[in-house]
Design an enzyme around this catalytic site. Sequence first.
Site, PDB file in Angstrom:
ATOM      1  N   ASP A 131       0.792  -1.244   0.000  1.00 24.45           N
ATOM      2  CA  ASP A 131       0.000   0.000   0.000  1.00 24.45           C
ATOM      3  C   ASP A 131       0.821   1.289   0.000  1.00 24.45           C
ATOM      4  O   ASP A 131       1.794   1.405   0.725  1.00 24.45           O
ATOM      5  CB  ASP A 131      -0.875   0.078   1.254  1.00 24.45           C
ATOM      6  CG  ASP A 131      -1.789  -1.115   1.438  1.00 24.45           C
ATOM      7  OD1 ASP A 131      -2.571  -1.103   2.403  1.00 24.45           O
ATOM      8  OD2 ASP A 131      -1.708  -2.065   0.625  1.00 24.45           O
ATOM      9  N   ASP A 255      -6.510   1.391   8.507  1.00 29.87           N
ATOM     10  CA  ASP A 255      -6.315   2.347   7.417  1.00 29.87           C
ATOM     11  C   ASP A 255      -7.047   3.672   7.606  1.00 29.87           C
ATOM     12  O   ASP A 255      -7.946   4.003   6.818  1.00 29.87           O
ATOM     13  CB  ASP A 255      -6.714   1.727   6.062  1.00 29.87           C
ATOM     14  CG  ASP A 255      -6.177   0.310   5.865  1.00 29.87           C
ATOM     15  OD1 ASP A 255      -6.834  -0.482   5.166  1.00 29.87           O
ATOM     16  OD2 ASP A 255      -5.104   0.005   6.413  1.00 29.87           O
TER      17      ASP A 255
END
Lengths: 649, 181
Positions: A131, A255
């Site tokens: 990510d 997140d």
Amino acid sequence: MVDTRPFLPVSSHAGSDPTGPSENRRKPMKLQLSILFVLLTVGFFAALLTSNNGSDNGFVKENEHGSLASPSSEKQLRPVSRGPAVGVSEKSNRLFAKDNENQLAYPWNNSMLSWQRTAFHFQPEKNWMNDPNGPLFYKGWYHFFYQYNPHAAVWGDIVWGHAVSKDLIHWLHLPLAMVADQWYDKNGVWTGSATILPDGKVVMLYTGSTTENVQVQNLAYPADHSDPLLINWVKYSGNPVLVPPPGILDKDFRDPTTAWLTSEGKWRITIGSKINKTGIALVYDTKDFINYELLDGILHAVPGTGMWECVDFFPVSKTEENGLDTSVNGPSVKHVVKASLDDDRHDYYSIGTYHEKNGTWIPDEPKIDVGIGLRYDYGIYYAAKTFYDQNKNRRVLWGWIGESDSEAADMQKGWASVQSIPRTILFDKKTGTHLLQWPVEEIESLRLKSYEFNQVKVQAGSVVPLDVGPATQLDIIAEFEIDNEALEKTTGSNVTFSCSSSGGTVERGALGPLGLLVLADDSLSEQTPVYFYIAKGSDGKLKTFFCNDQSRSSVASDVNKQIYGNLVPVLEGEKLSLRVLVDHSIVESFAQGGRTVITSRVYPTKAIYGAAKLFLFNNATEASVSASLRIWQMNSAFIRPYPNDKESQ
Amino acid sequence: MNNTISLTLLHLAFCFTLVSFTPISALELHGTGANMVETTCQKTPFYNLCVSALKSDPRSSGADVAGLAQIGTDKLKAKATATLRQITALLKVAKDPELKMALRDCADYYNAIVKYDIPVAVEAVTKGDPKFGVEGATDAANEADACGRGFKNQPKFPIYASNKVVHDLSAVVASIVQLLL
């Protein structure tokens, strides 16, 4: 000692003959025994039959007959397939060609593998990346952080890598920004986002996996705000600042997003999660990034979408051609909710309206709600994150591009994953339903020699080579005009088309497939078509599909052979337009100005180095097409460690 | 005639009794209650293997799906490590060059399984990012598959059984981890 027997059903001991001739002398006793045994066996047999379910009969047969390659055993040795419904992409990217049962994993050599490294896409010098994290622009530098495994070319031991650039293209590697050195992130320094405060200071919120494997949110900030390179980071002494709230499981809380201001002057963030199979986005308000208040409601939820990872929430202007700061709101603004779906490894977005007072968001079109509608990218693209670039007043999107070759090859080459070229995001005023993505303009600084082709006619069923010299680092802008006669005369039909279930470019339609063949060798034994396919319905209406066909991109059997793609809206008066960035093993293609985008990873064995070529092709049966192109050779971005002995990795 | 019938019946009875006491039916004899192991294994492609693998670990009684996933990966690690040892031992005594080549390839595949695939799966399941666990387990299945294909033209496949178990068990683990998504 390996004993596989416990896992195998014991073969029947048919053949043992327990009785002997002596039994014959005791007839009455034997009759009673027989009856008893019969009753017992009937009982056992009945139990067996009624509760038997899905046993591996094929497995038992193999064991008995000792066959090594019976058809049923080969079928069982296929990779596990997943995906709850038809059309849901394979999450595991190992889809071998159907006729490759006899082939071994490809014997990759160093020449083929080292060619795969990209010239101008961001990637660390080695090992695994996933990510994008906390992108921002600060004191003259673009910063990029990323999930990184310092030890291997597979996911694990995750920490934060860091790099800086003046232009989002030429990157310089810096030391790791954060490592797993606290109990609250010992098991993973996971994804997070940056928020720039009004006074210019930066705060970072990120997910940590604790020593007890609980997902928590932590606060970190630069050790020295006057350091433009933001090399050292400090973790807040009172971490974690957020733990999973009641009703949310320890492993469904990660997140955190960039924060935006509410009308009350508080900061607001959203964090993705799930409740059973409903994907949700939780909302928190805070004044200091230390104490938080969970809102009663949630930002949004969509049943059946599963866990929402890497949620992103941001405004787009309905009227202006620039980006908006994350806190901007107003009548000419729409808000986008984006989620990465754990279940199918795709990024979905939806455009809608944000209701500030109660912290909720409603999609404009519920049919294309988050997770069930539009995707940023129809290829291999995940965990995307945007940031507002206050330097150039634009919203920029990062996306993680994984590998689609075999994991063994990744380990052999010593690295895995790249990032997409950063893309600007704009609301598509013409359709009102789509976002437009386009590579940042700074990429044009890599353009070297250019080639122009005007109105090249490509008849139905033909291939035209484009002589552009080396064809592994290219920026291609193309326009296609299909002859009107064919468009009008072709009879429509009810047959539905989809890129992924089609036969790729060998499946000829009246009005497609047609487009480009990238990373193709002279004999076309390896080719990666990037193309349009126009389908005409029985109502006469035209539907255009934009696809990327990997089925013949490599003779190697251990790479992904899927056909990616989706519908692309083509409006009245628009020509078919295409932009393709070719950079060794990555191809990023943009149709209709970025309305539909496909990224794919390509691993040719022959169409590499000087043998890679570019072609125009038209495999339609009726339509001829006229193509105009501008093609540039692309320079390398020379991504390397920051030139300072003390500070380079 | 009577004797023959009785003999046959007795013979059949004996067979069925023995078959009944195999692990599979022994489980079914305990009743059809909503047993976590059974219901989880039903969602995998190799039910029997799944059940016997999980049940052979005492931790499986009372484990949730995440716990079963961890037990599965532990079992897989044990099987793969043992198979790798088997391959290494065979390599020492193998004379035929083609057999040696196939075994060496399998050693590479199994190194990948033991060194990378399984640790990734274990980490992903324990830390709660299951998608990487599905990937790790599926990778292991594919490595075992690749090892097997190397023996397609060989007269003998000495590690057939253990390789198949590793492959199938990897597929089972992948399915279980998928349930955690």
